[in-house]
Design a protein around this motif. Structure first.
Motif, mmCIF file in Angstrom:
data_model
loop_
_atom_site.group_PDB
_atom_site.id
_atom_site.type_symbol
_atom_site.label_atom_id
_atom_site.label_comp_id
_atom_site.label_asym_id
_atom_site.label_seq_id
_atom_site.Cartn_x
_atom_site.Cartn_y
_atom_site.Cartn_z
ATOM 1 N N GLY A 36 8.782 0.978 -0.857
ATOM 2 C CA GLY A 36 7.393 0.556 -0.673
ATOM 3 C C GLY A 36 6.888 0.894 0.713
ATOM 4 O O GLY A 36 6.603 0.012 1.518
ATOM 5 N N ARG A 39 1.581 0.391 2.697
ATOM 6 C CA ARG A 39 1.174 -1.015 2.706
ATOM 7 C C ARG A 39 -0.342 -1.136 2.635
ATOM 8 O O ARG A 39 -1.061 -0.326 3.205
ATOM 9 N N GLU A 40 -0.781 -2.181 1.956
ATOM 10 C CA GLU A 40 -2.208 -2.465 1.853
ATOM 11 C C GLU A 40 -2.387 -3.972 2.027
ATOM 12 O O GLU A 40 -1.792 -4.767 1.301
ATOM 13 N N GLN A 41 -3.191 -4.343 3.012
ATOM 14 C CA GLN A 41 -3.477 -5.756 3.199
ATOM 15 C C GLN A 41 -4.677 -6.132 2.348
ATOM 16 O O GLN A 41 -5.699 -5.433 2.361
ATOM 17 N N ASN A 42 -4.552 -7.223 1.605
ATOM 18 C CA ASN A 42 -5.656 -7.677 0.758
ATOM 19 C C ASN A 42 -6.870 -8.003 1.611
ATOM 20 O O ASN A 42 -6.742 -8.580 2.684
ATOM 21 N N SER A 46 -6.551 -13.669 2.424
ATOM 22 C CA SER A 46 -5.306 -14.396 2.153
ATOM 23 C C SER A 46 -4.165 -13.950 3.063
ATOM 24 O O SER A 46 -3.186 -14.661 3.213
ATOM 25 N N ALA A 48 -2.227 -11.582 2.338
ATOM 26 C CA ALA A 48 -1.201 -10.985 1.483
ATOM 27 C C ALA A 48 -1.178 -9.470 1.667
ATOM 28 O O ALA A 48 -2.216 -8.839 1.865
ATOM 29 N N VAL A 49 0.022 -8.915 1.612
ATOM 30 C CA VAL A 49 0.203 -7.480 1.779
ATOM 31 C C VAL A 49 0.910 -6.936 0.540
ATOM 32 O O VAL A 49 1.937 -7.471 0.118
ATOM 33 N N ASN A 50 0.360 -5.874 -0.049
ATOM 34 C CA ASN A 50 0.990 -5.193 -1.180
ATOM 35 C C ASN A 50 1.731 -3.970 -0.664
ATOM 36 O O ASN A 50 1.272 -3.303 0.259
ATOM 37 N N HIS A 51 2.874 -3.665 -1.274
ATOM 38 C CA HIS A 51 3.674 -2.496 -0.910
ATOM 39 C C HIS A 51 3.760 -1.567 -2.118
ATOM 40 O O HIS A 51 4.008 -2.024 -3.232
ATOM 41 N N TYR A 52 3.536 -0.282 -1.869
ATOM 42 C CA TYR A 52 3.564 0.719 -2.932
ATOM 43 C C TYR A 52 4.529 1.837 -2.558
ATOM 44 O O TYR A 52 4.694 2.168 -1.388
ATOM 45 N N SER A 53 5.152 2.436 -3.565
ATOM 46 C CA SER A 53 6.040 3.573 -3.315
ATOM 47 C C SER A 53 5.280 4.891 -3.402
ATOM 48 O O SER A 53 5.820 5.940 -3.062
#
Length: 83
Positions: A36, A39-42, A46, A48-53
């Motif tokens: 991942g 990274r993308e922070q919402n 919130s 929250a951070v999303n991780h993508y491959s």
């Protein structure tokens, strides 16, 4: 360093049962080992951070997609990306 310049790929966008009025091109980037690395922070506050491959971008012209692909490959090499 989790990105590989050779993982930057440009190809025509294909979507089953869909037609496009213009030719659409995908530019894809995939992290080595499917980690991942992206990274993308919402934006909802919130924290929250999303991780993508991987990441996929769409372009209406192949020239634009190829141009950005070359720039990304060069940037990845300069930043110590995987060979």
């Amino acid at each position: 360093s989790d990105l590989d310049p050779s993982s930057v790929i440009v190809e025509p966008r294909v979507k089953p049962n869909a037609t496009f009025s213009e030719e659409v091109w995908n530019l894809s980037i995939t992290a080595t080992g499917e980690r991942g690395a992206i990274r993308e922070q919402n934006g909802d506050g919130s924290g929250a951070v999303n991780h993508y491959s991987g990441l996929e971008l769409q372009f209406l012209g192949r020239e634009r997609a190829d141009s950005l692909a070359r720039a990304l490959q060069h940037a990845i090499k300069l930043c110590g990306g995987k060979p």
